[in-house]
Design an enzyme around this catalytic site. Sequence first.
Site, PDB file in Angstrom:
ATOM      1  N   THR A 102     -11.679   5.269  16.982  1.00 49.02           N
ATOM      2  CA  THR A 102     -11.145   4.043  16.402  1.00 49.02           C
ATOM      3  C   THR A 102     -12.127   3.535  15.359  1.00 49.02           C
ATOM      4  O   THR A 102     -13.336   3.709  15.506  1.00 49.02           O
ATOM      5  CB  THR A 102     -10.904   2.939  17.445  1.00 49.02           C
ATOM      6  OG1 THR A 102     -10.464   1.752  16.769  1.00 49.02           O
ATOM      7  CG2 THR A 102     -12.145   2.610  18.238  1.00 49.02           C
ATOM      8  N   ARG A 128     -11.114   6.635  10.561  1.00 47.95           N
ATOM      9  CA  ARG A 128     -10.165   5.901   9.742  1.00 47.95           C
ATOM     10  C   ARG A 128      -9.176   6.915   9.180  1.00 47.95           C
ATOM     11  O   ARG A 128      -9.179   8.068   9.544  1.00 47.95           O
ATOM     12  CB  ARG A 128     -10.894   5.161   8.610  1.00 47.95           C
ATOM     13  CG  ARG A 128     -11.698   3.963   9.074  1.00 47.95           C
ATOM     14  CD  ARG A 128     -12.314   3.215   7.900  1.00 47.95           C
ATOM     15  NE  ARG A 128     -11.336   2.978   6.851  1.00 47.95           N
ATOM     16  CZ  ARG A 128     -11.470   3.427   5.607  1.00 47.95           C
ATOM     17  NH1 ARG A 128     -12.528   4.132   5.251  1.00 47.95           N
ATOM     18  NH2 ARG A 128     -10.544   3.176   4.707  1.00 47.95           N
ATOM     19  N   GLY A 129      -8.321   6.456   8.277  1.00 49.30           N
ATOM     20  CA  GLY A 129      -7.323   7.344   7.696  1.00 49.30           C
ATOM     21  C   GLY A 129      -5.940   7.016   8.207  1.00 49.30           C
ATOM     22  O   GLY A 129      -5.751   6.125   9.046  1.00 49.30           O
ATOM     23  N   ASN A 130      -4.947   7.751   7.688  1.00 49.09           N
ATOM     24  CA  ASN A 130      -3.577   7.441   8.083  1.00 49.09           C
ATOM     25  C   ASN A 130      -3.308   7.875   9.528  1.00 49.09           C
ATOM     26  O   ASN A 130      -4.076   8.626  10.131  1.00 49.09           O
ATOM     27  CB  ASN A 130      -2.566   8.060   7.110  1.00 49.09           C
ATOM     28  CG  ASN A 130      -2.666   9.567   7.047  1.00 49.09           C
ATOM     29  OD1 ASN A 130      -2.832  10.232   8.061  1.00 49.09           O
ATOM     30  ND2 ASN A 130      -2.569  10.124   5.860  1.00 49.09           N
ATOM     31  N   VAL A 131      -2.216   7.379  10.068  1.00 47.30           N
ATOM     32  CA  VAL A 131      -1.907   7.599  11.485  1.00 47.30           C
ATOM     33  C   VAL A 131      -1.779   9.087  11.825  1.00 47.30           C
ATOM     34  O   VAL A 131      -2.385   9.554  12.799  1.00 47.30           O
ATOM     35  CB  VAL A 131      -0.645   6.812  11.878  1.00 47.30           C
ATOM     36  CG1 VAL A 131      -0.168   7.209  13.283  1.00 47.30           C
ATOM     37  CG2 VAL A 131      -0.914   5.311  11.817  1.00 47.30           C
ATOM     38  N   SER A 142       0.715   4.089   2.020  1.00 47.61           N
ATOM     39  CA  SER A 142       0.793   4.929   3.218  1.00 47.61           C
ATOM     40  C   SER A 142       2.219   5.050   3.717  1.00 47.61           C
ATOM     41  O   SER A 142       3.103   4.271   3.354  1.00 47.61           O
ATOM     42  CB  SER A 142      -0.086   4.337   4.325  1.00 47.61           C
ATOM     43  OG  SER A 142       0.462   3.114   4.776  1.00 47.61           O
ATOM     44  N   ARG A 179      -5.170  10.771  12.160  1.00 50.02           N
ATOM     45  CA  ARG A 179      -5.924  10.404  13.360  1.00 50.02           C
ATOM     46  C   ARG A 179      -5.338  11.068  14.603  1.00 50.02           C
ATOM     47  O   ARG A 179      -6.070  11.530  15.478  1.00 50.02           O
ATOM     48  CB  ARG A 179      -5.947   8.884  13.510  1.00 50.02           C
ATOM     49  CG  ARG A 179      -6.953   8.222  12.579  1.00 50.02           C
ATOM     50  CD  ARG A 179      -7.019   6.725  12.773  1.00 50.02           C
ATOM     51  NE  ARG A 179      -6.055   6.019  11.950  1.00 50.02           N
ATOM     52  CZ  ARG A 179      -5.883   4.708  11.967  1.00 50.02           C
ATOM     53  NH1 ARG A 179      -6.607   3.960  12.775  1.00 50.02           N
ATOM     54  NH2 ARG A 179      -5.002   4.128  11.174  1.00 50.02           N
ATOM     55  N   ARG A 233     -13.144  -4.564  17.069  1.00 47.16           N
ATOM     56  CA  ARG A 233     -12.557  -5.125  18.293  1.00 47.16           C
ATOM     57  C   ARG A 233     -12.235  -4.040  19.297  1.00 47.16           C
ATOM     58  O   ARG A 233     -12.537  -4.159  20.498  1.00 47.16           O
ATOM     59  CB  ARG A 233     -11.271  -5.907  17.949  1.00 47.16           C
ATOM     60  CG  ARG A 233     -10.501  -6.369  19.182  1.00 47.16           C
ATOM     61  CD  ARG A 233      -9.129  -6.923  18.807  1.00 47.16           C
ATOM     62  NE  ARG A 233      -8.292  -5.947  18.147  1.00 47.16           N
ATOM     63  CZ  ARG A 233      -7.571  -5.015  18.762  1.00 47.16           C
ATOM     64  NH1 ARG A 233      -7.580  -4.928  20.085  1.00 47.16           N
ATOM     65  NH2 ARG A 233      -6.823  -4.165  18.089  1.00 47.16           N
ATOM     66  N   ARG A 234     -11.591  -2.971  18.837  1.00 50.27           N
ATOM     67  CA  ARG A 234     -11.208  -1.903  19.767  1.00 50.27           C
ATOM     68  C   ARG A 234     -12.432  -1.223  20.374  1.00 50.27           C
ATOM     69  O   ARG A 234     -12.430  -0.881  21.566  1.00 50.27           O
ATOM     70  CB  ARG A 234     -10.315  -0.887  19.056  1.00 50.27           C
ATOM     71  CG  ARG A 234      -8.919  -1.419  18.769  1.00 50.27           C
ATOM     72  CD  ARG A 234      -8.113  -0.464  17.931  1.00 50.27           C
ATOM     73  NE  ARG A 234      -6.749  -0.965  17.711  1.00 50.27           N
ATOM     74  CZ  ARG A 234      -5.993  -0.653  16.678  1.00 50.27           C
ATOM     75  NH1 ARG A 234      -6.452   0.163  15.744  1.00 50.27           N
ATOM     76  NH2 ARG A 234      -4.775  -1.152  16.564  1.00 50.27           N
ATOM     77  N   LYS A 275      -1.980  -8.496  10.387  1.00 49.94           N
ATOM     78  CA  LYS A 275      -3.336  -8.449  10.925  1.00 49.94           C
ATOM     79  C   LYS A 275      -4.374  -8.072   9.869  1.00 49.94           C
ATOM     80  O   LYS A 275      -5.563  -8.303  10.071  1.00 49.94           O
ATOM     81  CB  LYS A 275      -3.418  -7.476  12.107  1.00 49.94           C
ATOM     82  CG  LYS A 275      -3.253  -6.018  11.784  1.00 49.94           C
ATOM     83  CD  LYS A 275      -3.260  -5.180  13.059  1.00 49.94           C
ATOM     84  CE  LYS A 275      -3.086  -3.694  12.783  1.00 49.94           C
ATOM     85  NZ  LYS A 275      -4.248  -3.103  12.108  1.00 49.94           N
ATOM     86  N   ASP A 276      -3.937  -7.512   8.734  1.00 50.94           N
ATOM     87  CA  ASP A 276      -4.863  -7.137   7.664  1.00 50.94           C
ATOM     88  C   ASP A 276      -5.114  -8.264   6.677  1.00 50.94           C
ATOM     89  O   ASP A 276      -5.951  -8.129   5.778  1.00 50.94           O
ATOM     90  CB  ASP A 276      -4.312  -5.944   6.877  1.00 50.94           C
ATOM     91  CG  ASP A 276      -4.230  -4.677   7.714  1.00 50.94           C
ATOM     92  OD1 ASP A 276      -5.011  -4.559   8.682  1.00 50.94           O
ATOM     93  OD2 ASP A 276      -3.398  -3.809   7.399  1.00 50.94           O
ATOM     94  N   ARG A 304       0.841  -1.189   0.000  1.00 49.08           N
ATOM     95  CA  ARG A 304       0.000   0.000   0.000  1.00 49.08           C
ATOM     96  C   ARG A 304       0.886   1.252   0.000  1.00 49.08           C
ATOM     97  O   ARG A 304       2.103   1.162   0.166  1.00 49.08           O
ATOM     98  CB  ARG A 304      -0.927  -0.020   1.213  1.00 49.08           C
ATOM     99  CG  ARG A 304      -1.906  -1.177   1.189  1.00 49.08           C
ATOM    100  CD  ARG A 304      -2.566  -1.381   2.548  1.00 49.08           C
ATOM    101  NE  ARG A 304      -3.281  -0.196   2.985  1.00 49.08           N
ATOM    102  CZ  ARG A 304      -3.646   0.047   4.242  1.00 49.08           C
ATOM    103  NH1 ARG A 304      -3.326  -0.812   5.201  1.00 49.08           N
ATOM    104  NH2 ARG A 304      -4.296   1.137   4.553  1.00 49.08           N
ATOM    105  N   CYS A 328     -10.475  -9.942   9.724  1.00 52.85           N
ATOM    106  CA  CYS A 328      -9.764  -8.864  10.409  1.00 52.85           C
ATOM    107  C   CYS A 328     -10.713  -7.842  11.031  1.00 52.85           C
ATOM    108  O   CYS A 328     -10.266  -6.898  11.665  1.00 52.85           O
ATOM    109  CB  CYS A 328      -8.791  -8.173   9.443  1.00 52.85           C
ATOM    110  SG  CYS A 328      -9.583  -7.385   8.030  1.00 52.85           S
ATOM    111  N   SER A 332     -11.985   0.229  14.463  1.00 59.76           N
ATOM    112  CA  SER A 332     -11.898  -1.222  14.637  1.00 59.76           C
ATOM    113  C   SER A 332     -13.026  -1.742  15.509  1.00 59.76           C
ATOM    114  O   SER A 332     -13.234  -1.255  16.628  1.00 59.76           O
ATOM    115  CB  SER A 332     -10.550  -1.571  15.290  1.00 59.76           C
ATOM    116  OG  SER A 332     -10.586  -2.835  15.898  1.00 59.76           O
TER     117      SER A 332
END
Length: 316
Positions: A135, A157-160, A19, A163, A139-140, A93-94, A17, A249, A137
């Site tokens: 988040t 969502r989006g890049n780190v 990113s 966020r 799960r989170r 994890k993805d 990807r 995932c 996710s």
Amino acid sequence: MRESSGVVESVVTVGSRGSALARAQVREMVERWEREVPGTRFVRRVITEAGDADRSTPTVAGVTRRAGASAFSSRQEAALVRGEVDVVVHCLKDLPTAPAPGTVLLRTPGPREDVRDALCGATLAGLPTGARVGTGSTRRVAQLLALRPDLEVVPVRGNVPARLARTRTRTLDAVVLAAAGLHRLGLADEITEYLDPEVYPPAPGQGALAIQVREDSEAARLLAASGDAATDAEVRAERVLLAELHGGCSVPLGTWTSRPSPTLLRLHAAVTTPDGTHQIAATAQGPTAEPEKLALTVAERLLAQGAARILATATA
């Protein structure tokens, strides 16, 4: 293969990807491979996934439903199968538990990065009642609400960096991110609290990279010796558990594999209802040489407590 100044040079095209995190992961692996397989040139190719192109859907589960496939790996796998790239570097994890036909995962690289989730912007105990935590996710969200049902969890969502920026503008009080990604981006100083993996177990495979190649390919041969047996045993346990629970995932399953001794693996896992009101957990340990058997033991204990029902509700 190509010949340059009388020297035969192998050229391997590496897909990922686009990113900043994906670039950092490829850089990490290419630097290692250049040492391990001299005489090979690695060329990078960016592949835009459905999860990268879709900026409007707020959750990973939503993107996956709209795409009809894995939101962060399907297009890379397709490019690999078509021969457009020779190897793909994923966040493990993805990646679905079953790789695309005709492809295989090499032994997992090690050492594994920090597996924990991290809170950025505040500590969990320091968040006031009604605080907004971001988040995307499933799960989170579930695990946050299990610990702090008073919080308002906001899908992001989006890049780190994007966020993290929302905590500075105070549109969010905190965000939950993978510690591994923050470390790889040199952003560990943004972490205000590491979340205890015993209480807040991370996604299966979190912190690990996946190296995917075509079966019997030149890239598979060149890179076959790469990887770390101990890390590979950990993630095999987690991914077999995920497969046994028929999860992807985007399910509220957290896992944490630790090593009480060099010859033992301990696998802890928890499944949580999306609203956080009910959580089941199971733990077992077994020989490092038998991660699949350990995973089956934990899966049986979770299923006996109703894990299938929770996961079916979460993905409905």
